[in-house]
Write a protein that holds these residues in place. Structure first.
Motif, PDB file in Angstrom:
ATOM      1  N   UNK A 132      40.393  49.338  34.622  1.00 20.36           N
ATOM      2  CA  UNK A 132      39.547  48.323  35.200  1.00 20.36           C
ATOM      3  C   UNK A 132      39.823  48.491  36.681  1.00 20.36           C
ATOM      4  N   UNK A 133      38.531  48.381  37.025  1.00 26.36           N
ATOM      5  CA  UNK A 133      38.467  48.457  38.778  1.00 26.36           C
ATOM      6  C   UNK A 133      37.998  47.360  39.419  1.00 26.36           C
ATOM      7  N   UNK A 134      38.572  46.915  40.371  1.00 31.38           N
ATOM      8  CA  UNK A 134      38.215  45.809  41.060  1.00 31.38           C
ATOM      9  C   UNK A 134      38.832  45.876  42.452  1.00 31.38           C
ATOM     10  N   UNK A 135      38.855  44.914  43.493  1.00 36.65           N
ATOM     11  CA  UNK A 135      39.264  44.870  44.688  1.00 36.65           C
ATOM     12  C   UNK A 135      40.071  43.809  44.646  1.00 36.65           C
ATOM     13  N   UNK A 136      41.362  43.914  45.298  1.00 37.61           N
ATOM     14  CA  UNK A 136      42.253  42.745  45.439  1.00 37.61           C
ATOM     15  C   UNK A 136      43.022  42.904  46.704  1.00 37.61           C
ATOM     16  N   UNK A 137      43.459  41.833  47.333  1.00 36.13           N
ATOM     17  CA  UNK A 137      44.127  41.953  48.604  1.00 36.13           C
ATOM     18  C   UNK A 137      45.631  42.127  48.541  1.00 36.13           C
ATOM     19  N   UNK A 138      46.161  42.924  49.080  1.00 38.14           N
ATOM     20  CA  UNK A 138      47.520  42.793  49.517  1.00 38.14           C
ATOM     21  C   UNK A 138      48.436  41.807  49.912  1.00 38.14           C
ATOM     22  N   UNK A 139      47.455  40.775  50.791  1.00 39.20           N
ATOM     23  CA  UNK A 139      48.001  39.521  51.209  1.00 39.20           C
ATOM     24  C   UNK A 139      47.840  38.588  50.048  1.00 39.20           C
ATOM     25  N   UNK A 140      48.752  38.419  49.400  1.00 40.01           N
ATOM     26  CA  UNK A 140      48.692  37.185  48.296  1.00 40.01           C
ATOM     27  C   UNK A 140      48.113  35.823  48.888  1.00 40.01           C
ATOM     28  N   UNK A 141      47.218  35.424  48.344  1.00 35.39           N
ATOM     29  CA  UNK A 141      46.516  34.136  48.535  1.00 35.39           C
ATOM     30  C   UNK A 141      45.631  33.519  47.321  1.00 35.39           C
ATOM     31  N   UNK A 142      45.428  32.258  47.302  1.00 40.61           N
ATOM     32  CA  UNK A 142      44.803  31.649  46.259  1.00 40.61           C
ATOM     33  C   UNK A 142      43.780  30.707  46.829  1.00 40.61           C
ATOM     34  N   UNK A 143      42.953  30.451  46.140  1.00 39.82           N
ATOM     35  CA  UNK A 143      42.062  29.517  46.458  1.00 39.82           C
ATOM     36  C   UNK A 143      42.044  28.226  45.383  1.00 39.82           C
ATOM     37  N   UNK A 144      42.098  27.145  45.934  1.00 40.07           N
ATOM     38  CA  UNK A 144      42.137  25.705  45.001  1.00 40.07           C
ATOM     39  C   UNK A 144      40.902  24.898  45.549  1.00 40.07           C
ATOM     40  N   UNK A 145      40.147  24.596  44.214  1.00 32.99           N
ATOM     41  CA  UNK A 145      38.916  23.986  44.504  1.00 32.99           C
ATOM     42  C   UNK A 145      39.553  22.597  44.002  1.00 32.99           C
ATOM     43  N   UNK A 146      39.345  21.551  45.239  1.00 37.13           N
ATOM     44  CA  UNK A 146      39.707  19.966  45.118  1.00 37.13           C
ATOM     45  C   UNK A 146      38.548  19.418  44.578  1.00 37.13           C
ATOM     46  N   UNK A 147      38.456  18.713  43.400  1.00 34.43           N
ATOM     47  CA  UNK A 147      37.058  17.844  42.965  1.00 34.43           C
ATOM     48  C   UNK A 147      37.573  16.500  42.564  1.00 34.43           C
ATOM     49  N   UNK A 148      36.688  15.594  43.022  1.00 37.68           N
ATOM     50  CA  UNK A 148      36.973  14.344  42.906  1.00 37.68           C
ATOM     51  C   UNK A 148      36.612  13.849  41.166  1.00 37.68           C
ATOM     52  N   UNK A 149      37.457  12.838  40.716  1.00 36.08           N
ATOM     53  CA  UNK A 149      37.427  12.517  39.428  1.00 36.08           C
ATOM     54  C   UNK A 149      36.182  11.539  39.132  1.00 36.08           C
TER      55      UNK A 149
END
Length: 149
Positions: A132-149
């Motif tokens: 499997x090929x892809x690109x990932x960062x060595x700097x661990x980070x995550x994105x959180x999407x905040x959605x209203x209810x």
């Protein structure tokens, strides 16, 4: 663009140092940092130079159009100064006055730490890298999407 500006929108006194380091490395290599290089393990110019420098092969990325018109010692020194300027954390980067001093004399330089934004080819999920090929960062980070209810 420095990491602190790209991620947080904050300029620091070391943001110009980061930009200068990228410019210095672009001049030495004759390549743009903003282009992805698929034929290398790292897909960014800074990442390529970092990997080659750690392996003791930094001179392999010098722009061929320079021919033999340069001092290897001076170019290696400029590569190391460029890597010092693009370190991940602004506090680790030298000031511009220190950079000017490093360029103007032959003092011993500190060893650079890993630059910001190093991307490597590989897989996302930790499975077999050959399948499997892809690109990932060595700097661990995550994105959180905040959605209203």
């Amino acid at each position: 663009m420095s990491l602190e500006y790209a991620m947080e929108g904050q300029l620091s006194v070391k943001s110009d140092v980061y930009s200068f380091g990228v410019l210095l490395l672009e001049i030495i290599t004759g390549k743009k940092n903003s282009v992805q290089y698929e034929d290398y393990e790292s897909t960014t110019l800074v990442g390529q130079i970092w990997n080659l420098w750690r392996e003791g092969k930094a001179m392999e990325i010098i722009d061929e159009s320079l021919g033999e018109s340069f001092s290897e010692h001076e170019v290696e020194r400029c590569i190391q100064i460029g890597l010092l300027c693009v370190q991940d954390f602004a506090i680790d980067r030298p000031s511009m006055s220190a950079v000017v001093s490093m360029l103007g004399n032959d003092s011993t330089l500190p060893t650079p730490k890993q630059p910001a934004f190093i991307f490597k080819k590989g897989n996302y999920d930790g499975s077999n890298p050959s399948t499997s090929e892809g690109i990932h960062s060595l700097n661990d980070a995550s994105m959180t999407m905040i959605e209203a209810r």
